[in-house]
Design a protein around this motif. Sequence first.
Motif, PDB file in Angstrom:
ATOM      1  N   VAL A  51     -13.941  55.394 -31.823  1.00 46.01           N
ATOM      2  CA  VAL A  51     -14.346  54.554 -33.022  1.00 46.01           C
ATOM      3  C   VAL A  51     -14.719  55.162 -33.889  1.00 46.01           C
ATOM      4  O   VAL A  51     -15.137  56.587 -33.918  1.00 46.01           O
ATOM      5  N   GLY A  52     -14.416  54.746 -35.246  1.00 46.10           N
ATOM      6  CA  GLY A  52     -14.909  55.785 -36.547  1.00 46.10           C
ATOM      7  C   GLY A  52     -13.794  56.746 -36.786  1.00 46.10           C
ATOM      8  O   GLY A  52     -13.973  57.613 -37.764  1.00 46.10           O
ATOM      9  N   ASN A  53     -12.473  56.805 -36.124  1.00 45.05           N
ATOM     10  CA  ASN A  53     -11.533  57.657 -36.198  1.00 45.05           C
ATOM     11  C   ASN A  53     -11.012  57.499 -37.685  1.00 45.05           C
ATOM     12  O   ASN A  53     -10.341  58.586 -38.237  1.00 45.05           O
ATOM     13  N   GLU A  54     -10.797  56.522 -38.323  1.00 45.16           N
ATOM     14  CA  GLU A  54     -10.323  56.222 -39.494  1.00 45.16           C
ATOM     15  C   GLU A  54     -11.156  56.802 -40.889  1.00 45.16           C
ATOM     16  O   GLU A  54     -10.336  57.175 -41.766  1.00 45.16           O
ATOM     17  N   GLU A  55     -12.293  56.821 -40.698  1.00 48.69           N
ATOM     18  CA  GLU A  55     -13.122  57.021 -41.692  1.00 48.69           C
ATOM     19  C   GLU A  55     -12.821  58.484 -42.564  1.00 48.69           C
ATOM     20  O   GLU A  55     -12.525  58.743 -43.761  1.00 48.69           O
ATOM     21  N   PRO A  56     -12.596  59.576 -41.622  1.00 43.13           N
ATOM     22  CA  PRO A  56     -11.986  60.944 -42.277  1.00 43.13           C
ATOM     23  C   PRO A  56     -10.920  60.712 -43.026  1.00 43.13           C
ATOM     24  O   PRO A  56     -10.800  61.372 -44.261  1.00 43.13           O
ATOM     25  N   PHE A  57     -10.008  59.955 -42.708  1.00 44.26           N
ATOM     26  CA  PHE A  57      -8.616  59.938 -43.311  1.00 44.26           C
ATOM     27  C   PHE A  57      -9.016  58.938 -44.733  1.00 44.26           C
ATOM     28  O   PHE A  57      -8.371  59.100 -45.600  1.00 44.26           O
ATOM     29  N   ARG A  58      -9.673  57.771 -44.368  1.00 41.97           N
ATOM     30  CA  ARG A  58      -9.922  57.055 -45.568  1.00 41.97           C
ATOM     31  C   ARG A  58     -10.726  57.913 -46.723  1.00 41.97           C
ATOM     32  O   ARG A  58     -10.304  57.675 -47.840  1.00 41.97           O
ATOM     33  N   ASN A  59     -11.662  58.783 -46.368  1.00 40.80           N
ATOM     34  CA  ASN A  59     -12.502  59.433 -47.226  1.00 40.80           C
ATOM     35  C   ASN A  59     -11.415  60.446 -47.890  1.00 40.80           C
ATOM     36  O   ASN A  59     -11.631  60.829 -49.161  1.00 40.80           O
ATOM     37  N   GLU A  60     -10.382  61.205 -47.130  1.00 36.89           N
ATOM     38  CA  GLU A  60      -9.365  61.969 -47.794  1.00 36.89           C
ATOM     39  C   GLU A  60      -8.426  61.379 -48.658  1.00 36.89           C
ATOM     40  O   GLU A  60      -8.153  61.932 -49.570  1.00 36.89           O
ATOM     41  N   PHE A  61      -7.933  60.420 -48.131  1.00 38.21           N
ATOM     42  CA  PHE A  61      -7.038  59.603 -48.891  1.00 38.21           C
ATOM     43  C   PHE A  61      -7.350  58.127 -49.473  1.00 38.21           C
ATOM     44  O   PHE A  61      -6.942  57.124 -48.480  1.00 38.21           O
ATOM     45  N   PRO A  62      -8.288  57.875 -50.256  1.00 37.97           N
ATOM     46  CA  PRO A  62      -8.850  56.487 -50.306  1.00 37.97           C
ATOM     47  C   PRO A  62      -7.826  55.606 -50.759  1.00 37.97           C
ATOM     48  O   PRO A  62      -8.110  54.331 -51.053  1.00 37.97           O
ATOM     49  N   ASP A  63      -6.730  56.145 -51.420  1.00 39.71           N
ATOM     50  CA  ASP A  63      -5.930  55.066 -51.964  1.00 39.71           C
ATOM     51  C   ASP A  63      -4.528  54.639 -51.269  1.00 39.71           C
ATOM     52  O   ASP A  63      -3.445  54.349 -51.668  1.00 39.71           O
ATOM     53  N   ASN A  64      -4.650  55.113 -49.815  1.00 39.42           N
ATOM     54  CA  ASN A  64      -3.523  55.056 -48.902  1.00 39.42           C
ATOM     55  C   ASN A  64      -3.956  53.898 -48.103  1.00 39.42           C
ATOM     56  O   ASN A  64      -4.974  53.660 -47.873  1.00 39.42           O
ATOM     57  N   SER A  65      -2.867  53.223 -47.339  1.00 40.07           N
ATOM     58  CA  SER A  65      -3.108  52.251 -46.279  1.00 40.07           C
ATOM     59  C   SER A  65      -3.212  53.113 -45.068  1.00 40.07           C
ATOM     60  O   SER A  65      -2.546  54.185 -44.734  1.00 40.07           O
ATOM     61  N   ILE A  66      -3.964  52.384 -43.887  1.00 40.13           N
ATOM     62  CA  ILE A  66      -4.108  53.062 -42.631  1.00 40.13           C
ATOM     63  C   ILE A  66      -3.746  51.910 -41.985  1.00 40.13           C
ATOM     64  O   ILE A  66      -4.327  50.860 -41.772  1.00 40.13           O
ATOM     65  N   LEU A  67      -3.098  52.363 -40.765  1.00 38.76           N
ATOM     66  CA  LEU A  67      -2.753  51.317 -39.520  1.00 38.76           C
ATOM     67  C   LEU A  67      -3.513  52.012 -38.613  1.00 38.76           C
ATOM     68  O   LEU A  67      -3.831  53.120 -38.195  1.00 38.76           O
ATOM     69  N   THR A  68      -4.228  50.961 -37.771  1.00 35.64           N
ATOM     70  CA  THR A  68      -5.157  51.397 -36.684  1.00 35.64           C
ATOM     71  C   THR A  68      -4.660  50.808 -35.406  1.00 35.64           C
ATOM     72  O   THR A  68      -4.228  49.694 -35.218  1.00 35.64           O
ATOM     73  N   CYS A  69      -4.235  51.749 -34.379  1.00 37.31           N
ATOM     74  CA  CYS A  69      -3.779  51.223 -33.122  1.00 37.31           C
ATOM     75  C   CYS A  69      -4.570  51.496 -31.824  1.00 37.31           C
ATOM     76  O   CYS A  69      -5.142  52.671 -31.827  1.00 37.31           O
ATOM     77  N   VAL A  70      -4.452  50.713 -30.844  1.00 36.56           N
ATOM     78  CA  VAL A  70      -5.303  51.089 -29.609  1.00 36.56           C
ATOM     79  C   VAL A  70      -3.962  51.124 -28.524  1.00 36.56           C
ATOM     80  O   VAL A  70      -3.279  49.959 -28.474  1.00 36.56           O
ATOM     81  N   THR A  71      -3.948  52.121 -27.930  1.00 35.56           N
ATOM     82  CA  THR A  71      -2.904  52.235 -26.655  1.00 35.56           C
ATOM     83  C   THR A  71      -3.408  52.232 -25.470  1.00 35.56           C
ATOM     84  O   THR A  71      -4.447  52.760 -24.906  1.00 35.56           O
TER      85      THR A  71
END
Length: 260
Positions: A51-71
């Motif tokens: 959990v919290g995995n998306e935060e560093p990507f959002r911080n680095e790329f605030p204008d992009n979309s993120i899809l989050t997946c559980v496998t």
Amino acid sequence: MDWELIRSVSECGPVDYIVCAHKALDQAEVAVNLRPAVGKETTIVVIQNGVGNEEPFRNEFPDNSILTCVTWVGAVQTSPGVVKHTKSEDMQIGLFPNPSLDGSLEQKRLDTFADLLRNGKTRFQILENMQIQRWEKVVWNVAWNSLTAITMVDTQTWLHSSEDATPFTRQLMQEVIKIARGCGVPLQNELIDQLMDKINAMPGIGSSMQTDCKNGRPMEIDVILGYPARKARDLGIPAPFLQTLYVILRAVDGRLRAAL
Ligand SMILES: NC(=O)C1=CN([C@@H]2O[C@H](COP(=O)(O)OP(=O)(O)OC[C@H]3O[C@@H](n4cnc5c(N)ncnc54)[C@H](OP(=O)(O)O)[C@@H]3O)[C@@H](O)[C@H]2O)C=CC1
Ligand SMILES: CC(C)(CO)C(=O)C(=O)O
């Protein structure tokens, strides 16, 4: 199919999708390394435990979309290029919504990625609130990944190791459920019975963390235990079992990293 092998992100211009299915060990560093491949239209797809995995990507790329997946795919690379796929196979995907982007644009990016998965015959479901799934999976991983890595036994051997093992595991899961709720993610107590039923219907299994530990590789303890442990501390939620496992695993992880 046309494809091109590149050996470094710097060899590649902006792409439509970047699928991050690496171990979540140094997310902030990975995000920085991805810069050459991220343009205005790029969507980042996170397929990782934790959990919290998306935060560093959002911080680095605030204008992009993120899809989050559980496998739930179980897989081990037994030798270079050879992957042993165990029985389980399922995946849930959804948006990690970006309030600064148009909702219909984000939905289109999700739908296009879902079409790619469908074409590849991947088993998956699209969900509205993926944080429920992410936290449910982390309740599972906090228990089975930590306990199999520390003990080096499989899940059934652990559960039959003493009369205290099942109550211990249930208490641990309960703590993570309370932390999730503190973070606004509505997990139900029934999840504990569901996860115990699920594990008891399976033969004894190891975990990706146990595999990493056996192979002398760093373990994903921060996204699986550290993030929930920090949230517990910040929110004043008692989590003694989780905190104990985390502090022990940090020492094990430190030993593995020192030997690299
Ligand atoms: N394995 C499993 O059964 C399950 C795993 N997961 C989760 O899926 C994610 C991936 O796990 P898994 O497939 O086991 O991981 P592996 O370590 O087997 O594979 C990760 C791959 O990513 C590469 N990689 C790692 N770091 C980087 C980086 N910084 N940049 C580029 N490539 C990198 C690795 O390359 P190299 O080999 O060269 O190091 C490796 O090929 C994890 O979050 C894990 O918890 C979830 C469910 C089940
Ligand atoms: C394969 C599975 C579901 C087993 O617990 C997993 O998530 C892991 O090993 O990290």
